[in-house]
Design an enzyme around this catalytic site. Sequence first.
Site, mmCIF file in Angstrom:
data_model
loop_
_atom_site.group_PDB
_atom_site.id
_atom_site.type_symbol
_atom_site.label_atom_id
_atom_site.label_comp_id
_atom_site.label_asym_id
_atom_site.label_seq_id
_atom_site.Cartn_x
_atom_site.Cartn_y
_atom_site.Cartn_z
ATOM 1 N N ARG A 51 0.808 -1.226 0.000
ATOM 2 C CA ARG A 51 0.000 0.000 0.000
ATOM 3 C C ARG A 51 0.838 1.271 0.000
ATOM 4 N NH1 ARG A 51 -2.692 -3.897 1.641
ATOM 5 N NH2 ARG A 51 -0.721 -4.406 2.604
ATOM 6 N N THR A 52 1.797 1.347 0.899
ATOM 7 C CA THR A 52 2.483 2.629 1.066
ATOM 8 C C THR A 52 3.266 2.979 -0.194
ATOM 9 O OG1 THR A 52 2.663 2.079 3.401
ATOM 10 C CG2 THR A 52 3.958 3.946 2.625
ATOM 11 N N LYS A 80 25.519 -3.956 -0.900
ATOM 12 C CA LYS A 80 26.993 -3.952 -0.934
ATOM 13 C C LYS A 80 27.564 -3.230 0.285
ATOM 14 C CE LYS A 80 26.496 -3.051 -5.836
ATOM 15 N NZ LYS A 80 26.646 -1.904 -6.753
ATOM 16 N N ARG A 101 11.175 3.836 3.423
ATOM 17 C CA ARG A 101 10.847 2.884 4.495
ATOM 18 C C ARG A 101 12.105 2.123 4.849
ATOM 19 N NH1 ARG A 101 5.745 -1.157 4.549
ATOM 20 N NH2 ARG A 101 4.787 0.833 5.121
ATOM 21 N N HIS A 129 4.852 5.770 11.530
ATOM 22 C CA HIS A 129 4.382 5.616 10.153
ATOM 23 C C HIS A 129 3.433 6.784 9.884
ATOM 24 C CE1 HIS A 129 3.258 3.974 6.416
ATOM 25 N NE2 HIS A 129 2.900 2.747 6.761
HETATM 26 N N1 CP Z 1 -0.308 -0.114 5.838
HETATM 27 C C1 CP Z 1 0.905 -0.317 5.255
HETATM 28 O O1 CP Z 1 1.916 0.321 5.595
HETATM 29 O O2 CP Z 1 0.888 -1.301 4.309
HETATM 30 P P1 CP Z 1 2.158 -1.764 3.464
HETATM 31 O O3 CP Z 1 3.119 -2.418 4.439
HETATM 32 O O4 CP Z 1 1.621 -2.710 2.449
HETATM 33 O O5 CP Z 1 2.786 -0.545 2.878
#
Ligand code: CP
Length: 304
Positions: A51-52, A80, A101, A129
Site C-alpha cells: 500500500r504505502t 553492498k 521505508r 508511520h
Molecule cells: N499499511 C501499510 O503500511 O501497508 P504496506 O506495508 O503494504 O505498505
Amino acid sequence: MRDLINIMDLSTEEIDSLIDVANHIIDDPEAYAGKCAGKKLATLFFEPSTRTRLSFEAAMYELGGHVLGFSEAQSSSAAKGESVADTVRVVSGYADIIAMRHPKEGAPMVASMKSLVPIINAGDGGHNHPTQTLTDLLTIARKKGRLTDLTIGLCGDLKFGRTVHSLIEAMSRYEGIKFVLISPPELDLPSYIRDDILEEEGIPYVETTDLENVIGDLDILYMTRVQKERFFNEADYIRLKDSYILTPKKLAAAKPDLSILHPLPRVNEISVEVDEDPRACYFDQALFGKYIRMALIMKLLQID
Ligand code: CP
C-alpha cells in the site's frame, strides 16, 4: 524545506488542511492532474510494502509527476554495504522528494540530515508511520464526520505496531478522545507512548485483554496485525499471532455506526466475512491513502 519524519512534525491546522485538500482531490481529481508535472518522487523501500509504496507512486503519477526507486534493499547498493546517509545523499540529486521505508528506527531522520530534498518517513521499524496516520485521520474524518469526541479501540500488537503509536500521538491533540487499549500483556503499549503522551497529556484510556467486553463502547475499532518481522522468537509469535480475530459474531455487540479500520496487510485478525459488513472501512482506508499522499507531496513540494 520540510520533511515528514513524525506525525508531530505537522500542526493540527496543517493536518486539517491536508485532509481538506485530500477531500477536494477525491471530489475533483482532474483539477490536480498536472500539479507535479516535471517533478520526480523516489521511493526507497528497504522493507516490503504494498500500500504505502504503490499509493505513493500512484499519487505522484496522478499528479502528473514521475517515479523512480527500489522496493527491496537487496536490489540497491545497500546490499553492498552502502549507508543510508550515502544512499539518500546520492538519490536526492536524482529526485525532488523521497519516500523512504527502513527497518531501523530513526533511519529516515538520519536521511533527512543528508538529503537535499524533502524526506517522507514511510515507516521506520516499530517506531512511526506518519503517512499511515494521515490516511487513518482522513478515513476517520470521512466516516465519522469529525476527529473529536470519539472512543477509539486499538486492538492487537500495540507494542510493535508503529501505526498505533503514530495514531495515538495524532489523535491525542483532538478534543474528547478516549482510548481503549486491547492487547495481550506481552504486546501492550510501550511506556514512552503510555507515560509520555497519554499520562502526560491526561488523555483518558483503559487497558484490557478482552475485546468482546469493550466492543460495544467503541466508535472506532482499529485492528492491527501481530508484527511477525519484529519478533526475536518464532515461538512467541506463534503463541500470540491469533490473540484476536474479529468475526461477525463478535461484532453483534458493537454499535451500528462503528467504523472498523486496519492499516493492512491483514493476516487472521479480521475474518473475511467481516468484509461485507458496512462497518468495515479498511479497503476504503487503503484507497484514501493515495489521496492524502497526493496532498502531502504537493505540500512538501510547496505546490499550491
Ligand atoms: N499499511 C501499510 O503500511 O501497508 P504496506 O506495508 O503494504 O505498505
